[in-house]
Design a protein around this motif. Sequence first.
Motif, short mmCIF file in Angstrom:
data_model
loop_
_atom_site.label_atom_id
_atom_site.label_comp_id
_atom_site.label_asym_id
_atom_site.label_seq_id
_atom_site.Cartn_x
_atom_site.Cartn_y
_atom_site.Cartn_z
N VAL A 70 0.84 -1.20 0.00
CA VAL A 70 0.00 0.00 0.00
C VAL A 70 0.88 1.25 0.00
O VAL A 70 0.60 2.23 -0.70
CB VAL A 70 -0.97 0.00 1.20
N PRO A 74 0.67 2.73 -4.41
CA PRO A 74 -0.65 3.22 -4.04
C PRO A 74 -1.70 3.11 -5.15
O PRO A 74 -2.88 3.25 -4.87
CB PRO A 74 -0.41 4.68 -3.65
N ARG A 77 -4.17 0.34 -4.26
CA ARG A 77 -4.53 0.38 -2.85
C ARG A 77 -5.89 -0.25 -2.57
O ARG A 77 -6.09 -0.82 -1.50
CB ARG A 77 -4.51 1.82 -2.34
N ALA A 114 -6.67 3.06 4.10
CA ALA A 114 -6.11 2.94 2.76
C ALA A 114 -7.23 2.88 1.71
O ALA A 114 -7.10 3.45 0.63
CB ALA A 114 -5.24 1.69 2.66
#
Length: 137
Positions: A70, A74, A77, A114
């Motif tokens: 993560v 990203p 994610r 996240a």
Amino acid sequence: MAEPGRPKTRAAFRDWRGRRPFWGGLLLALGGAEILLTEKASLKVVMHIGMQGLAGYLLPTLMLLLGLLVLFNPAQRLFYSIVGVLVSLGSWLTSNLGGFFIGLLLGVVGSCLAFGWLPDQEARVSRRQRRRERARA
């Protein structure tokens, strides 16, 4: 005494942190690390017990890996956070009640952070900066 390059390093880290779900990935990785640290059995005993014992080490390791993914990837994610919350909940059954609920909660909260992170959102103005602007006006 502060080095001359230190403010640049801090600003670079802050910029890097702002372009990814930093706190979500960090909490997910910390949850996996906490569960791994609360494991009591040695790896020889786990291999002797079988797959159920191996899952006690596999799921927190996967949580730690997903937290790092993560942070460093990203763009994916959403997938990582969904798998992270499922693995975190699975650790409740396999790893000392999810590391005595601490690792479980860190993993679930980190995965939710996240999942909810938006990449194109403007940076928030700090409370201190808003007070300065009000004082100037």
